[in-house]
Each structure stands twice: as C-alpha cells, then as structure tokens.
Motif scaffolding. Structure first.
Motif, PDB file in Angstrom:
ATOM      1  N   GLY A  36       0.815  -1.205   0.000  1.00  0.00           N
ATOM      2  CA  GLY A  36       0.000   0.000   0.000  1.00  0.00           C
ATOM      3  C   GLY A  36       0.849   1.256   0.000  1.00  0.00           C
ATOM      4  N   TRP A  37       0.276   2.303  -0.568  1.00  0.00           N
ATOM      5  CA  TRP A  37       0.845   3.647  -0.464  1.00  0.00           C
ATOM      6  C   TRP A  37      -0.091   4.482   0.408  1.00  0.00           C
ATOM      7  CZ3 TRP A  37       5.495   5.454  -1.867  1.00  0.00           C
ATOM      8  CH2 TRP A  37       6.234   4.761  -2.828  1.00  0.00           C
ATOM      9  N   PHE A  38       0.510   5.240   1.304  1.00  0.00           N
ATOM     10  CA  PHE A  38      -0.218   6.132   2.191  1.00  0.00           C
ATOM     11  C   PHE A  38       0.444   7.493   2.129  1.00  0.00           C
ATOM     12  CE2 PHE A  38      -2.850   3.053   4.541  1.00  0.00           C
ATOM     13  CZ  PHE A  38      -2.253   1.876   4.150  1.00  0.00           C
ATOM     14  N   ARG A  39      -0.236   8.495   2.647  1.00  0.00           N
ATOM     15  CA  ARG A  39       0.373   9.814   2.718  1.00  0.00           C
ATOM     16  C   ARG A  39      -0.102  10.538   3.970  1.00  0.00           C
ATOM     17  NH1 ARG A  39      -2.683  12.675  -2.468  1.00  0.00           N
ATOM     18  NH2 ARG A  39      -4.756  12.892  -1.505  1.00  0.00           N
ATOM     19  N   GLN A  40       0.733  11.455   4.406  1.00  0.00           N
ATOM     20  CA  GLN A  40       0.392  12.263   5.573  1.00  0.00           C
ATOM     21  C   GLN A  40       0.822  13.693   5.324  1.00  0.00           C
ATOM     22  OE1 GLN A  40       1.876  10.846   9.362  1.00  0.00           O
ATOM     23  NE2 GLN A  40       0.254  11.942  10.437  1.00  0.00           N
ATOM     24  N   ALA A  41      -0.157  14.561   5.314  1.00  0.00           N
ATOM     25  CA  ALA A  41       0.110  15.995   5.155  1.00  0.00           C
ATOM     26  C   ALA A  41       0.268  16.618   6.536  1.00  0.00           C
ATOM     27  CB  ALA A  41      -1.038  16.647   4.399  1.00  0.00           C
ATOM     28  N   VAL A  49      -3.794   5.815   0.071  1.00  0.00           N
ATOM     29  CA  VAL A  49      -3.736   6.331  -1.294  1.00  0.00           C
ATOM     30  C   VAL A  49      -4.060   5.234  -2.306  1.00  0.00           C
ATOM     31  CG1 VAL A  49      -2.257   7.356  -3.061  1.00  0.00           C
ATOM     32  CG2 VAL A  49      -2.048   8.094  -0.675  1.00  0.00           C
ATOM     33  N   ALA A  50      -3.344   4.117  -2.229  1.00  0.00           N
ATOM     34  CA  ALA A  50      -3.540   3.041  -3.198  1.00  0.00           C
ATOM     35  C   ALA A  50      -2.925   1.762  -2.662  1.00  0.00           C
ATOM     36  CB  ALA A  50      -2.896   3.397  -4.538  1.00  0.00           C
ATOM     37  N   SER A  51      -3.399   0.630  -3.179  1.00  0.00           N
ATOM     38  CA  SER A  51      -2.798  -0.647  -2.817  1.00  0.00           C
ATOM     39  C   SER A  51      -2.843  -1.590  -4.004  1.00  0.00           C
ATOM     40  CB  SER A  51      -3.499  -1.285  -1.618  1.00  0.00           C
ATOM     41  OG  SER A  51      -4.809  -1.675  -1.959  1.00  0.00           O
ATOM     42  N   ILE A  52      -1.970  -2.578  -3.952  1.00  0.00           N
ATOM     43  CA  ILE A  52      -1.901  -3.567  -5.018  1.00  0.00           C
ATOM     44  C   ILE A  52      -1.772  -4.938  -4.393  1.00  0.00           C
ATOM     45  CG2 ILE A  52       0.615  -3.276  -5.253  1.00  0.00           C
ATOM     46  CD1 ILE A  52       0.208  -3.748  -8.299  1.00  0.00           C
ATOM     47  N   THR A  53      -2.536  -5.886  -4.920  1.00  0.00           N
ATOM     48  CA  THR A  53      -2.495  -7.258  -4.433  1.00  0.00           C
ATOM     49  C   THR A  53      -2.932  -8.183  -5.551  1.00  0.00           C
ATOM     50  OG1 THR A  53      -3.506  -8.836  -2.922  1.00  0.00           O
ATOM     51  CG2 THR A  53      -4.799  -6.906  -3.473  1.00  0.00           C
ATOM     52  N   TRP A  54      -2.380  -9.391  -5.544  1.00  0.00           N
ATOM     53  CA  TRP A  54      -2.746 -10.368  -6.548  1.00  0.00           C
ATOM     54  C   TRP A  54      -4.222 -10.726  -6.459  1.00  0.00           C
ATOM     55  CZ3 TRP A  54       0.656 -10.275 -10.003  1.00  0.00           C
ATOM     56  CH2 TRP A  54       2.016 -10.287  -9.709  1.00  0.00           C
ATOM     57  N   TYR A  60      -7.825   2.305  -5.094  1.00  0.00           N
ATOM     58  CA  TYR A  60      -7.398   3.690  -4.977  1.00  0.00           C
ATOM     59  C   TYR A  60      -8.355   4.491  -4.104  1.00  0.00           C
ATOM     60  CZ  TYR A  60      -4.593   2.539  -9.093  1.00  0.00           C
ATOM     61  OH  TYR A  60      -3.702   1.958  -9.952  1.00  0.00           O
ATOM     62  N   ALA A  61      -7.808   5.484  -3.436  1.00  0.00           N
ATOM     63  CA  ALA A  61      -8.658   6.451  -2.756  1.00  0.00           C
ATOM     64  C   ALA A  61      -9.395   7.261  -3.820  1.00  0.00           C
ATOM     65  CB  ALA A  61      -7.804   7.360  -1.882  1.00  0.00           C
ATOM     66  N   ASP A  62     -10.596   7.680  -3.489  1.00  0.00           N
ATOM     67  CA  ASP A  62     -11.384   8.454  -4.455  1.00  0.00           C
ATOM     68  C   ASP A  62     -10.642   9.718  -4.900  1.00  0.00           C
ATOM     69  OD1 ASP A  62     -14.629   7.741  -2.944  1.00  0.00           O
ATOM     70  OD2 ASP A  62     -13.415   6.609  -4.382  1.00  0.00           O
ATOM     71  N   SER A  63      -9.869  10.288  -3.997  1.00  0.00           N
ATOM     72  CA  SER A  63      -9.196  11.553  -4.290  1.00  0.00           C
ATOM     73  C   SER A  63      -8.113  11.430  -5.349  1.00  0.00           C
ATOM     74  CB  SER A  63      -8.597  12.132  -3.013  1.00  0.00           C
ATOM     75  OG  SER A  63      -7.663  11.225  -2.445  1.00  0.00           O
ATOM     76  N   VAL A  64      -7.659  10.203  -5.632  1.00  0.00           N
ATOM     77  CA  VAL A  64      -6.572  10.032  -6.599  1.00  0.00           C
ATOM     78  C   VAL A  64      -6.974   9.189  -7.800  1.00  0.00           C
ATOM     79  CG1 VAL A  64      -4.902  10.230  -4.715  1.00  0.00           C
ATOM     80  CG2 VAL A  64      -5.533   7.956  -5.572  1.00  0.00           C
ATOM     81  N   LYS A  65      -8.181   8.658  -7.799  1.00  0.00           N
ATOM     82  CA  LYS A  65      -8.626   7.820  -8.917  1.00  0.00           C
ATOM     83  C   LYS A  65      -8.545   8.592 -10.233  1.00  0.00           C
ATOM     84  CE  LYS A  65     -11.757   4.559  -6.696  1.00  0.00           C
ATOM     85  NZ  LYS A  65     -13.165   4.169  -6.460  1.00  0.00           N
ATOM     86  N   GLY A  66      -8.012   7.920 -11.238  1.00  0.00           N
ATOM     87  CA  GLY A  66      -7.873   8.540 -12.548  1.00  0.00           C
ATOM     88  C   GLY A  66      -6.617   9.371 -12.699  1.00  0.00           C
ATOM     89  N   ARG A  67      -5.916   9.633 -11.598  1.00  0.00           N
ATOM     90  CA  ARG A  67      -4.679  10.426 -11.654  1.00  0.00           C
ATOM     91  C   ARG A  67      -3.457   9.615 -11.248  1.00  0.00           C
ATOM     92  NH1 ARG A  67      -3.935  14.614  -8.333  1.00  0.00           N
ATOM     93  NH2 ARG A  67      -5.229  13.755  -6.651  1.00  0.00           N
ATOM     94  N   PHE A  68      -3.625   8.700 -10.301  1.00  0.00           N
ATOM     95  CA  PHE A  68      -2.511   7.892  -9.797  1.00  0.00           C
ATOM     96  C   PHE A  68      -2.666   6.458 -10.275  1.00  0.00           C
ATOM     97  CE2 PHE A  68      -1.505  10.432  -5.632  1.00  0.00           C
ATOM     98  CZ  PHE A  68      -1.440  11.597  -6.380  1.00  0.00           C
ATOM     99  N   MET A  83       2.118   9.320 -10.376  1.00  0.00           N
ATOM    100  CA  MET A  83       1.197  10.385  -9.977  1.00  0.00           C
ATOM    101  C   MET A  83       1.161  11.440 -11.071  1.00  0.00           C
ATOM    102  SD  MET A  83       2.178  10.713  -5.943  1.00  0.00           S
ATOM    103  CE  MET A  83       3.744  11.523  -6.276  1.00  0.00           C
ATOM    104  N   ASN A  84       0.014  11.594 -11.691  1.00  0.00           N
ATOM    105  CA  ASN A  84      -0.174  12.580 -12.746  1.00  0.00           C
ATOM    106  C   ASN A  84      -1.176  13.642 -12.313  1.00  0.00           C
ATOM    107  OD1 ASN A  84       1.514  11.010 -14.433  1.00  0.00           O
ATOM    108  ND2 ASN A  84      -0.230   9.818 -15.177  1.00  0.00           N
ATOM    109  N   SER A  85      -1.190  14.733 -13.030  1.00  0.00           N
ATOM    110  CA  SER A  85      -2.134  15.827 -12.747  1.00  0.00           C
ATOM    111  C   SER A  85      -2.117  16.187 -11.270  1.00  0.00           C
ATOM    112  CB  SER A  85      -3.555  15.416 -13.173  1.00  0.00           C
ATOM    113  OG  SER A  85      -3.605  15.090 -14.544  1.00  0.00           O
ATOM    114  N   LEU A  86      -0.929  16.371 -10.750  1.00  0.00           N
ATOM    115  CA  LEU A  86      -0.779  16.628  -9.320  1.00  0.00           C
ATOM    116  C   LEU A  86      -1.408  17.955  -8.921  1.00  0.00           C
ATOM    117  CD1 LEU A  86       2.792  15.194  -8.873  1.00  0.00           C
ATOM    118  CD2 LEU A  86       0.781  14.506  -7.539  1.00  0.00           C
ATOM    119  N   LYS A  87      -1.938  17.970  -7.709  1.00  0.00           N
ATOM    120  CA  LYS A  87      -2.593  19.139  -7.153  1.00  0.00           C
ATOM    121  C   LYS A  87      -1.878  19.548  -5.868  1.00  0.00           C
ATOM    122  CE  LYS A  87      -7.057  17.298  -8.703  1.00  0.00           C
ATOM    123  NZ  LYS A  87      -8.423  16.895  -8.258  1.00  0.00           N
ATOM    124  N   PRO A  88      -1.986  20.815  -5.469  1.00  0.00           N
ATOM    125  CA  PRO A  88      -1.354  21.229  -4.204  1.00  0.00           C
ATOM    126  C   PRO A  88      -1.819  20.373  -3.018  1.00  0.00           C
ATOM    127  CG  PRO A  88      -1.968  23.154  -5.469  1.00  0.00           C
ATOM    128  CD  PRO A  88      -2.531  21.966  -6.210  1.00  0.00           C
TER     129      PRO A  88
END
Length: 119
Positions: A36-41, A49-54, A60-68, A83-88
């Motif tokens: 998994g990927w996580f983030r802390q501001a 943020v996102a995870s991958i498993t067989w 994906y978190a809704d906030s990053v779907k379609g961008r990450f 990570m594309n179309s990054l936002k502040p």
C-alpha cells in the motif's frame, strides 16, 4: 529483516507528474503480497492512497482515482506510484507499507518521501 525504501519525491508544479518507487529487500513481496501507499500531510492524519495485491488487483482512494496508478515489478522487488495531474492538496509525505493479508494491519513501513506540489 524487511526493509522498504521510498524514493522519487520532490517539488513539482500543479499539473505535473512524479513517479514514486518503493524498493523492498529480499523476497518481501512473496511473504507480504499486499503493498500500500499512504500519505500524511502536515497537521493531518495518515490516509490511504492506493494498494496492489494479486487477489483483488488495485484499489485507490477516491481523491486520486484517474490520476494515480500503482504497479509492481517483481523482478526488481519494486512497487511504483505514478502520480499525474498533481494538485497542491497532494502535498504530503508518502509512505509504502506491506502486509500479509487483507484483514491484517500493515506490518512494515518505509521511511517516507516528501512530495510538494506548488500552485
């Protein structure tokens, strides 16, 4: 001992892209197949943020779907977060983590990599 090392963070303008890497020691992903990927501001709680498993593929978190996009290269023992179309609001320290099963806590965490998106 499991070691996870994140890299690829940096400073980017809004709309830009970064690719984060999570390199694992030895056969980590064989023993801990869920990554998994996580983030802390600053001032905020750590968030998924996102995870991958067989088993169930990528989530994906809704906030990053379609961008990450999360992906893995088993030959290199590395998981990526494109990570594309990054936002502040994507500014945070990004961490990768691994766990054995879907219904368990994450067992090991990396040290994190800073991502800063300027407006």
């Amino acid at each position: 001992q499991v070691q996870l090392v994140e890299s690829g963070g940096g400073l980017v303008q809004a709309g830009g892209s970064l690719r984060l890497s999570c390199a694992a020691s030895g056969s980590t992903f064989s023993t801990y197949p869920i990554v998994g990927w996580f983030r802390q501001a600053p001032g905020k709680e750590r968030e998924f943020v996102a995870s991958i498993t067989w088993i169930i593929g990528n989530t994906y978190a809704d906030s990053v779907k379609g961008r990450f996009t999360i992906s893995r290269d088993n030959g290199k023992n590395t998981v990526y977060l494109q990570m594309n179309s990054l936002k502040p609001e994507d500014t945070a320290v990004y961490y990768c983590a691994v766990r054995r099963r879907l219904n368990s806590d994450y067992d090991y965490w990396g040290q994190g990599t800073q991502v800063t998106v300027s407006s």
